[in-house]
Design a protein around this motif. Structure first.
Motif, PDB file in Angstrom:
ATOM      1  N   PHE A 146      38.403  14.130  -5.490  1.00  0.00           N
ATOM      2  CA  PHE A 146      38.792  15.121  -4.485  1.00  0.00           C
ATOM      3  C   PHE A 146      37.783  15.123  -3.335  1.00  0.00           C
ATOM      4  N   LEU A 147      36.496  15.110  -3.684  1.00  0.00           N
ATOM      5  CA  LEU A 147      35.472  15.126  -2.645  1.00  0.00           C
ATOM      6  C   LEU A 147      35.561  13.862  -1.784  1.00  0.00           C
ATOM      7  N   SER A 148      35.925  12.734  -2.407  1.00  0.00           N
ATOM      8  CA  SER A 148      36.107  11.518  -1.609  1.00  0.00           C
ATOM      9  C   SER A 148      37.201  11.695  -0.568  1.00  0.00           C
ATOM     10  N   ARG A 149      38.280  12.335  -0.996  1.00  0.00           N
ATOM     11  CA  ARG A 149      39.395  12.539  -0.053  1.00  0.00           C
ATOM     12  C   ARG A 149      38.954  13.426   1.099  1.00  0.00           C
ATOM     13  N   VAL A 150      38.244  14.498   0.753  1.00  0.00           N
ATOM     14  CA  VAL A 150      37.756  15.390   1.792  1.00  0.00           C
ATOM     15  C   VAL A 150      36.860  14.607   2.750  1.00  0.00           C
ATOM     16  N   TYR A 151      35.995  13.820   2.155  1.00  0.00           N
ATOM     17  CA  TYR A 151      35.022  13.088   2.958  1.00  0.00           C
ATOM     18  C   TYR A 151      35.722  12.117   3.897  1.00  0.00           C
ATOM     19  N   ARG A 152      36.676  11.400   3.357  1.00  0.00           N
ATOM     20  CA  ARG A 152      37.380  10.413   4.177  1.00  0.00           C
ATOM     21  C   ARG A 152      38.087  11.096   5.351  1.00  0.00           C
ATOM     22  N   LEU A 153      38.805  12.173   5.041  1.00  0.00           N
ATOM     23  CA  LEU A 153      39.551  12.861   6.095  1.00  0.00           C
ATOM     24  C   LEU A 153      38.622  13.443   7.148  1.00  0.00           C
ATOM     25  N   ALA A 154      37.601  14.161   6.682  1.00  0.00           N
ATOM     26  CA  ALA A 154      36.714  14.836   7.631  1.00  0.00           C
ATOM     27  C   ALA A 154      35.975  13.807   8.491  1.00  0.00           C
ATOM     28  N   SER A 155      35.560  12.718   7.853  1.00  0.00           N
ATOM     29  CA  SER A 155      34.880  11.676   8.619  1.00  0.00           C
ATOM     30  C   SER A 155      35.816  11.091   9.666  1.00  0.00           C
ATOM     31  N   LYS A 156      37.043  10.863   9.237  1.00  0.00           N
ATOM     32  CA  LYS A 156      38.010  10.242  10.130  1.00  0.00           C
ATOM     33  C   LYS A 156      38.258  11.105  11.365  1.00  0.00           C
ATOM     34  N   TYR A 157      38.343  12.435  11.136  1.00  0.00           N
ATOM     35  CA  TYR A 157      38.676  13.298  12.265  1.00  0.00           C
ATOM     36  C   TYR A 157      37.441  13.887  12.946  1.00  0.00           C
ATOM     37  N   ALA A 158      36.266  13.475  12.451  1.00  0.00           N
ATOM     38  CA  ALA A 158      35.038  13.995  13.055  1.00  0.00           C
ATOM     39  C   ALA A 158      34.988  13.775  14.567  1.00  0.00           C
ATOM     40  N   PRO A 159      35.375  12.591  15.042  1.00  0.00           N
ATOM     41  CA  PRO A 159      35.335  12.398  16.505  1.00  0.00           C
ATOM     42  C   PRO A 159      36.251  13.366  17.237  1.00  0.00           C
ATOM     43  N   VAL A 160      37.425  13.633  16.662  1.00  0.00           N
ATOM     44  CA  VAL A 160      38.353  14.585  17.275  1.00  0.00           C
ATOM     45  C   VAL A 160      37.700  15.964  17.360  1.00  0.00           C
ATOM     46  N   VAL A 161      37.049  16.357  16.257  1.00  0.00           N
ATOM     47  CA  VAL A 161      36.413  17.668  16.221  1.00  0.00           C
ATOM     48  C   VAL A 161      35.303  17.746  17.261  1.00  0.00           C
ATOM     49  N   ARG A 162      34.493  16.688  17.294  1.00  0.00           N
ATOM     50  CA  ARG A 162      33.376  16.692  18.250  1.00  0.00           C
ATOM     51  C   ARG A 162      33.878  16.757  19.677  1.00  0.00           C
ATOM     52  N   ALA A 163      34.915  15.958  19.969  1.00  0.00           N
ATOM     53  CA  ALA A 163      35.451  15.915  21.328  1.00  0.00           C
ATOM     54  C   ALA A 163      35.990  17.283  21.711  1.00  0.00           C
ATOM     55  N   SER A 164      36.713  17.880  20.806  1.00  0.00           N
ATOM     56  CA  SER A 164      37.326  19.168  21.109  1.00  0.00           C
ATOM     57  C   SER A 164      36.250  20.222  21.319  1.00  0.00           C
ATOM     58  N   ARG A 165      35.162  20.088  20.567  1.00  0.00           N
ATOM     59  CA  ARG A 165      34.061  21.031  20.712  1.00  0.00           C
ATOM     60  C   ARG A 165      33.416  20.915  22.097  1.00  0.00           C
ATOM     61  N   SER A 166      33.237  19.662  22.579  1.00  0.00           N
ATOM     62  CA  SER A 166      32.548  19.510  23.862  1.00  0.00           C
ATOM     63  C   SER A 166      33.454  19.859  25.032  1.00  0.00           C
ATOM     64  N   ASN A 167      34.776  19.741  24.831  1.00  0.00           N
ATOM     65  CA  ASN A 167      35.710  20.104  25.897  1.00  0.00           C
ATOM     66  C   ASN A 167      35.897  21.602  26.008  1.00  0.00           C
ATOM     67  N   ALA A 168      35.854  22.231  24.846  1.00  0.00           N
ATOM     68  CA  ALA A 168      36.238  23.635  24.787  1.00  0.00           C
ATOM     69  C   ALA A 168      35.178  24.528  25.400  1.00  0.00           C
ATOM     70  N   HIS A 169      35.635  25.651  25.937  1.00  0.00           N
ATOM     71  CA  HIS A 169      34.697  26.601  26.516  1.00  0.00           C
ATOM     72  C   HIS A 169      35.001  27.989  25.996  1.00  0.00           C
ATOM     73  N   GLY A 170      34.250  28.398  25.032  1.00  0.00           N
ATOM     74  CA  GLY A 170      34.299  29.766  24.525  1.00  0.00           C
ATOM     75  C   GLY A 170      35.688  30.308  24.249  1.00  0.00           C
ATOM     76  N   ASP A 171      35.992  31.433  24.879  1.00  0.00           N
ATOM     77  CA  ASP A 171      37.239  32.155  24.628  1.00  0.00           C
ATOM     78  C   ASP A 171      38.470  31.283  24.859  1.00  0.00           C
ATOM     79  N   GLU A 172      38.348  30.471  25.868  1.00  0.00           N
ATOM     80  CA  GLU A 172      39.449  29.592  26.215  1.00  0.00           C
ATOM     81  C   GLU A 172      39.853  28.757  25.003  1.00  0.00           C
ATOM     82  N   ALA A 173      38.822  28.253  24.333  1.00  0.00           N
ATOM     83  CA  ALA A 173      39.063  27.427  23.152  1.00  0.00           C
ATOM     84  C   ALA A 173      39.766  28.223  22.073  1.00  0.00           C
ATOM     85  N   ALA A 174      39.264  29.399  21.817  1.00  0.00           N
ATOM     86  CA  ALA A 174      39.838  30.238  20.776  1.00  0.00           C
ATOM     87  C   ALA A 174      41.296  30.537  21.085  1.00  0.00           C
ATOM     88  N   ALA A 175      41.554  30.829  22.362  1.00  0.00           N
ATOM     89  CA  ALA A 175      42.919  31.175  22.753  1.00  0.00           C
ATOM     90  C   ALA A 175      43.847  29.989  22.551  1.00  0.00           C
TER      91      ALA A 175
END
Length: 880
Positions: free
Chosen positions: A676-705
């Motif tokens: 199970f942890l392998s699956r989590v790891y694979r998925l999270a690693s795979k989408y890590a760039p998406v998460v990072r990109a979205s984090r750097s694009n987002a600006h506070g409240d706007e992101a939440a909204a």
RNA sequence: GCCCGGAUGGUGAAAUGGCAGACACAGCGGACUUAAAAUCCGCAGACCCUUAUCAGGUCGUGCCGGUUCGAGUCCGGCUCCGGGCACCA
């Protein structure tokens, strides 16, 4: 791991592979290098506090699965509370005194201190390897002088208060070892080390602590501890064993011939003394109302009067001797309950103060010398034991209680009392039993032959041990005596002379009583008052002393001038959650409650109980039996960690069963969690760039909204599961602690993420949603699998220390289902399932159900009697 | 003897009185592979009907009874297993 390089050509692929053997040591090194990581804030912190405590282990040198489970529970809770913003104290220490160190010394010729400290080192390493969030800056090791000096300090305080005193008590004595044995060292009546040597019961002068002073408080306190399991409270209640009753004096009638014979013979002083006080026998009874039914007096074989009478009566002496021998034998066979009732008539009689009747005095083996007064009035009509005895010896059996005035023929013995009434009881006849108990006790009291009394099963705590590896008792015996102290009298060591250090280089042998007695440099000392020759107390303290207050020391572990600072203890206490094995339900937990009350009365703390909540986890089982070396079914945590990693091992311990139940260890299950942890790891690693990109694009409240608005159905579905999962886990942490279902909920979420991979890859789920989900997933995982969570937190570009991030908030709106599947029953039997919108009114739901094809078929020709619609649950159509 | 727990598929288990068996393990089938491992997908309480499929039916949470529209869950009475206490007057 070299095979990785062989199996995976692409670098991107390799980074998606879960490898705990690489991740865990790397993070452990980072955590170990940061001693502040799990340090609580000072007691002046304005934050709400949470004291999370697991029972401290004995440093055997090896962690076992029971520990792993215990610590996995505590660690998950501590991490959760941190993330909820609490100031968390989560300490660990070592119950480091005790016999195994001496045994090891004998066996391997290693000094106990060295053996113990190296074991501690090994276990601390294992705990670090497990990734447990302890603040090692508050570590407590009970065998070190900076800890045990406070045991001695407390002992002196208790001596001053009259709470520590010398007492003669019965002990298990091995004549070969010349030492006292603990109960668990007596195996089938023999010394555990000398199988051919019978253990004797000896009277010995011992130090005792007056825990009985707190009997009532210890008992009554239990009613105000809703955070403790009923089971533990019941066990303690039984252990304390309070019982209200009456002491009644029976005058001993001197029979002529007996006393004449006695007068002819020379009498030893002890006997003379006994005779002088032999005017009466005091019995304890909870049923003074049945006193008109008393047909004999029964004394314990050890009763002082019996001892006095033995000298005159050879027959009695041999009978009593036989009883004592049989009792001894039964004790050895560990079968005290199975012994047959036996007795002997003493030839003496006593006067029943209520009736004036003369009752024969017997000695009986079923009378306990150390409970009540060691003497009872025997009422065979209304007590099962007395009945059995009276039948065997042909003693009269009288009825004096009946269920009511009219029913008088119920079989004896009859032990009811609540609604029952007295019969054949002189002026008390017709009285209700319970009322009569009170009135008759008062009557006895008024007439000077009785007293209302409360007795306890609890006895004072004997703390002397004839052992080396323990806290020296800080007392000396002044050889010649001085003003106010007789020769050999007790003189406490002054506080300023503490600690009384345990000598380190001593030879431990198997024989010869207290090992410290054979160390002249230790035993021979000067009297602190008169300076004359003196001998130290060479016994050491029971190790339960160490564990009775260790958790207070954690709040101020380095304090060199006091056991702890009161302000600190008062901030942290009571412990918010104490977690440990149920095997400590009685001794450790009663002693620590006692110690807390003593400390309170000394003005050191304000709380009266040590822990607000107590949790007792279930055992770890393998192949249906408790893990034990003798059964050969022990699973080593090191093995598991080596094979599957600490995260998988810990998480399995939480996943396989709810924490309060026994847990069957199945290695395949650990492998499953690891997958199970392998699956989590694979998925999270795979989408890590998406998460990072979205984090750097987002600006506070706007992101939440934007995270919640304008979602695709796929994104909404994932968010719904996410927020349901957050809600479930959050509630569970503050209540049921069913971590197994919490982890199952995370698995469901991850399964859904796997299934949605195509959707996520094709842009069907917004990047901002993917980011929200994976961030939350890692946070949810943190309490259960801290290593992989920390690693993923970094990969997805999370800021700061993962374990100090705020716990995700469940959004009820996002968690809500908008379409519900509602089962439809006819007469309670499932017939169909219909889909309705979440806002539907009952009427609408009913209509939808009624129009369902299957339902219509079944309803044909029947009359609808009643319709039950439970919102969001079901529809039940009752028909005829 | 008394006091606490517990009993649910092949296994660990899940289920505010509301679709019994979530989630996993083991198993079976399939995909990928020269092959295996790993991974992924699917099936999976028992029984019956049906050539088979599709579908349908009956039974089912240790046993017996009760309450309820409805009971694994509540009540009464048992059985078995585990733990604690055990002559406590």
């Amino acid at each position: 791991m070299p095979e990785n390089e062989n199996n995976f050509a692409g670098k991107g692929e390799e980074s998606n592979r879960y490898n705990p053997a690489e991740i865990e040591p790397r993070w452990q090194a980072r955590w170990d290098a940061d001693p502040e990581l799990y340090r609580a804030e000072d007691h002046t912190s304005g934050k709400p506090k949470f004291y999370c405590l697991e029972m401290l282990p004995y440093p055997s040198g090896q962690l076992h699965m029971g520990h792993v489970r215990n610590y996995a529970i505590g660690d998950a809770l501590a991490r959760f509370m941190w993330m909820r913003g609490y100031n968390v104290l989560h300490p660990m220490g070592w119950d480091a005194f005790g016999l195994p160190a001496e045994n090891a010394a004998l066996k391997n010729n290693t000094p106990p201190r060295q053996w113990t400290l190296s074991n501690i080192e090994a276990m601390r390493k294992q705990m670090r390897r497990m990734g447990l969030s302890y603040d090692w800056g508050t570590e407590v090791t009970t065998c070190l002088p900076d800890y045990y000096r406070w045991n001695q300090w407390f002992f002196l305080k208790m001596y001053e208060q009259g709470l520590a005193y010398r007492k003669s008590s019965k002990v298990n004595w091995c004549p070969k070892c010349c030492t006292v044995l603990a109960n668990e060292q007596v195996v089938g009546g023999h010394c555990w080390r000398h199988e051919d040597t019978l253990v004797e019961q000896r009277e010995l002068e011992q130090w005792a602590l007056r825990i009985t002073k707190y009997s009532d408080e210890l008992l009554d306190g239990l009613d105000m501890m809703p955070g403790w399991p009923d089971k533990v409270r019941t066990m303690q209640r039984n252990w304390l064993g309070r019982s209200q009753g009456t002491m009644v004096d029976f005058a001993v009638a001197e029979s002529g011939s007996e006393s004449a014979r006695q007068l002819d013979e020379p009498t030893p002083p002890a006997l003379e003394q006994a005779r002088a006080g032999a005017g009466k026998i005091t019995v304890f009874t909870t049923r003074v109302d049945t006193i008109f039914g008393a047909t004999s007096i029964q004394l314990a074989p050890e009763h002082p009067l019996v001892k006095a009478w033995l000298a005159d009566d050879a027959q009695l002496a041999s009978a009593v001797e036989k009883m004592l021998a049989e009792q001894q034998a039964a004790r050895e066979a560990d079968n005290l309950g199975g012994i047959e009732k036996e007795g002997a008539f003493t030839g003496k009689h006593a006067l029943n103060p209520f009736t004036g009747e003369t009752l024969p005095i017997w000695v009986a083996n079923y009378i306990l010398a150390d409970y009540g007064t060691g003497a009872i009035m025997s009422v065979p009509g209304h007590d099962e034991r007395d009945f059995e005895f009276a039948q065997k010896y042909g003693l009269p059996i009288k009825r004096v209680v009946a269920p009511n005035v009219d029913t008088n023929d119920l079989a004896l013995p009859y032990t009811g009392e609540d609604e029952a009434v007295l019969v054949d009881s002189g002026e008390w006849t017709g009285e209700n039993c319970l009322e009569a108990q009170d009135k008759m006790a008062s009557f006895a009291e008024a007439n000077g032959f009785g007293k209302k009394t409360t007795t306890y099963r609890l006895k004072d705590w004997g703390v002397s041990r004839q052992r080396y590896w323990g806290t020296p008792i800080p007392m000396v015996y002044c050889t010649n005596g001085h003003d106010g102290v007789p020769a050999g009298g007790i003189v406490p060591v002054p506080e300023s002379a503490l600690p009384v250090l345990l000598p380190e280089h001593i030879e431990i042998t198997q024989e010869g009583g207290s090992p410290l007695g054979k160390v002249p440099e230790f035993a021979n000392t000067a009297c602190p008052v008169c300076g004359g020759p003196a001998r130290r107390e060479t016994d050491t303290m029971d190790t339960f002393v160490d564990s009775s207050w260790y958790f207070y020391r954690y709040t101020d572990a380095k304090n060199a001038s006091a056991p702890f600072d009161s302000a600190k203890a008062n901030y942290w206490f009571p412990i918010d959650q104490y977690i440990g094995g149920v095997e400590h339900a009685i001794l450790h937990l009663i002693y620590s409650r006692f110690w807390t009350k003593v400390m309170r009365d000394l003005g050191l703390i304000e709380n009266s109980e040590p822990a607000e909540r107590l949790f007792t986890q279930g055992m770890v089982i393998k192949d249906g039996a408790k893990m034990s070396k003798s059964k050969g079914n022990v699973v080593s945590p090191d093995d598991m960690i080596e094979r599957y990693g600490a995260d998988a091992t810990r998480m399995y311990a939480l996943f396989a069963a709810p924490p309060d139940r026994d847990l069957e260890w199945q290695e395949d299950g650990v492998a499953g969690v690891s997958r199970f942890l392998s699956r989590v790891y694979r998925l999270a690693s795979k989408y890590a760039p998406v998460v990072r990109a979205s984090r750097s694009n987002a600006h506070g409240d706007e992101a939440a909204a934007s995270a919640t608005a304008g979602q695709t159905p796929a994104g909404q579905a994932l968010l719904r599961t996410l927020h349901q999962t957050i809600a479930k886990i959050t509630t569970d942490f503050s209540g049921r602690w069913h971590f197994n279902t919490c982890i199952a909920a995370i698995m469901i979420l991850v399964n859904e993420l796997s299934a949605a991979e195509t959707a996520m890859d094709s842009g069907d789920v917004a990047g901002i949603t993917i980011a929200e989900i994976f961030e939350a997933l890692v946070l949810l995982l943190a309490p259960f699998a801290p290593f992989v969570a920390a690693e993923l937190w970094e990969q997805i570009g999370g800021e700061g220390v993962l374990f100090r991030q705020p716990w995700p908030e469940a959004d009820a709106e996002l968690a809500r289902e908008n379409e519900l599947e509602v089962p439809v029953q006819i007469n309670g039997k499932l017939v169909s399932v219909v889909k309705v919108s979440a806002e539907s009114e009952d009427e609408t739901i009913k209509d939808v159900a009624m129009s369902d094809e299957k339902v219509r078929t079944r309803l044909a020709g029947k009359t609808l009697v009643k319709t039950i619609v439970v919102k969001g649950k079901l529809v039940n159509l009752v028909v005829k």
